[in-house]
Design a protein around this motif. Structure first.
Motif, PDB file in Angstrom:
ATOM      1  N   GLU A  33       0.821  -1.212   0.000  1.00  0.00           N
ATOM      2  CA  GLU A  33       0.000   0.000   0.000  1.00  0.00           C
ATOM      3  C   GLU A  33       0.853   1.258   0.000  1.00  0.00           C
ATOM      4  N   GLY A  34       2.069   1.136  -0.511  1.00  0.00           N
ATOM      5  CA  GLY A  34       2.961   2.279  -0.644  1.00  0.00           C
ATOM      6  C   GLY A  34       4.297   1.819  -1.196  1.00  0.00           C
TER       7      GLY A  34
ATOM      8  N   VAL B 202       1.105   0.948  -4.850  1.00  0.00           N
ATOM      9  CA  VAL B 202      -0.139   0.508  -4.215  1.00  0.00           C
ATOM     10  C   VAL B 202      -0.812  -0.543  -5.092  1.00  0.00           C
ATOM     11  N   SER B 203      -0.972  -1.735  -4.536  1.00  0.00           N
ATOM     12  CA  SER B 203      -1.761  -2.749  -5.218  1.00  0.00           C
ATOM     13  C   SER B 203      -3.236  -2.440  -4.995  1.00  0.00           C
TER      14      SER B 203
ATOM     15  N   ASP C 173      -7.852  -2.520  -1.227  1.00  0.00           N
ATOM     16  CA  ASP C 173      -9.095  -1.747  -1.291  1.00  0.00           C
ATOM     17  C   ASP C 173     -10.238  -2.592  -1.842  1.00  0.00           C
TER      18      ASP C 173
ATOM     19  N   TYR D  59       4.353  -2.562  -9.682  1.00  0.00           N
ATOM     20  CA  TYR D  59       3.696  -1.901  -8.560  1.00  0.00           C
ATOM     21  C   TYR D  59       4.065  -0.422  -8.493  1.00  0.00           C
TER      22      TYR D  59
END
Length: 391
Positions: free
Chosen positions: A44-45, A80-81, A85, A74
């Motif tokens: 996520e980053g 962020v994959s 979410d 990525y």
């Protein structure tokens, strides 16, 4: 169903009493406490990318330079994959569907390779007093990476948390041919063909490519139970082909189609399932195909493999070869898919008879309890795995 002679005396580790003796289909009601939504996980980053890839490839000796090559995919999306979410959305959609039906089953979410981990979900389950979980893995098909590895990680999470013997985990059947999974692809393929025809591309110049993640050929051959012959590609390929045939029969009769593979990551010396989607696109261009409908049949949501390998690479290959291509949506939080997942949970909660369980192919309904040796990884050997008869 009673066990064969070779299975007598084997108990399914970590299972509820109804599943512990290993029936192919559990037709006894089970009072589950909660649903365990289990997924792959993703960074996520930018700082998460390499640690995440190390988690994914642990024990395989993948060099750092190869991880950096994959990290490029990525990093192109900010590190962020989309998968986390998407899992949050799916969790919320499942909770809404359960509430609409008046079903009191909390949904816990845990990943195999990134935060929140499966061990976190089991710790939460223990803190809330839940002891019987029904797992819904976010993968529809049978193979080592799409089923057995999930089962191994359930076992690992119980060991890491010290909750073996306290929490029991069953799993829903692989749902490749459940109507809730297939219906979104039928709709999307119909819409994709119509969109190409609206652009003036005649039906006889349109081709459908059903795309899924490639796996090592050795893994594919060993997918599914040992006592059934699924032909070349094992149960993994057979399941995809059977579902593709359902979609074609419904909305693409008379249109050419293929099952193709993507996202290969092994060394060149290791055989993986083929043909590669990009290679096939080039071939189709040479055969006069003008329009492509790309159906991400192997995926439940827009994973990185969909966003990069299909939406970036495959669409670019199509454009470079003069082909107009459309990519069909994944099931995501389609109402039929969400409802279908809840139905799969209720199959096990209520002990629905096998004859009453929906399946759109002759291969299903698939097994509730995985058979001995199912989906072996010949390179890694058998590890402890829940929801199936050992090994």
């Amino acid at each position: 169903m009673t066990l064969t002679n070779g299975e007598v005396g084997r108990l399914v580790p970590g299972a509820t009493p109804a599943a512990s003796s290993g029936p192919e289909h559990v037709e006894e009601p089970v009072a589950y406490d909660a649903i365990l939504l289990a997924s792959f996980g993703g960074p996520e980053g930018q700082d998460d990318v390499i640690p995440f890839l190390r988690n994914v490839t642990r024990g395989r000796g993948i060099p750092e330079e190869r991880l950096e090559e994959v990290a490029h995919h990525y990093r192109a999306f900010g590190g962020v994959s989309p998968i986390n979410d998407q899992n949050r959305e799916l969790k919320a959609a499942l909770e809404a569907e359960l509430a609409k039906r008046g079903i009191d089953l909390p949904v816990l979410w845990g990943n195999r390779n990134w935060d929140p981990y499966l061990r976190d979900a089991l710790t939460e389950a223990h803190e809330r007093g839940f002891t019987k979980l029904i797992a819904v893995g976010t993968s529809a098909y049978s193979s080592y990476s799409s089923c057995r590895q999930y089962r191994e990680d359930y076992a690992m999470a119980l060991e890491e948390t010290g909750l073996g013997g306290v929490i029991q985990i069953d799993k829903v059947r692989q749902f490749f041919d459940h109507p809730g999974f297939v219906e979104p692809f039928i709709e999307g393929t119909r819409d994709g063909i119509a969109a190409l025809e609206a652009q003036g591309i005649p039906r006889d110049h349109i081709h459908v490519l059903f795309a899924t993640h490639s796996v090592p050929t050795d893994d594919a051959i060993r997918s599914g139970p040992r006592d059934r012959d699924f032909g070349e590609g094992g149960a993994y390929a057979a399941q995809h082909l059977a579902v593709a045939e359902v979609v074609v029969r419904e909305v693409a009769d008379g249109i050419g189609w293929d099952l193709v593979y993507q996202s290969r990551s092994g060394p060149p010396t290791q055989p993986w399932l083929e043909p590669d989607i990009n290679d096939r696109i080039v071939e189709l261009a040479g055969q006069g195909v003008k329009g492509l409908v790309i159906v991400p049949l192997g995926f439940i949501s827009d994973h990185m493999e969909v966003k990069w390998d299909l939406d970036t690479e495959a669409l670019e290959t199509s454009e470079e070869n003069g082909i107009t291509a459309v990519r069909v949506p994944t099931p995501g939080v389609h109402a039929a898919f969400v409802s279908g997942l809840v139905d799969l949970v209720l199959e096990r909660r209520d002990g629905v008879p096998t004859a009453e369980r929906p399946a759109l192919t002759d291969l299903g309904p698939w097994y509730d309890v995985c058979r001995p040796g199912c989906c072996e990884n010949i390179r890694l050997g058998f590890k402890p795995a829940l929801a199936g008869i050992a090994p």
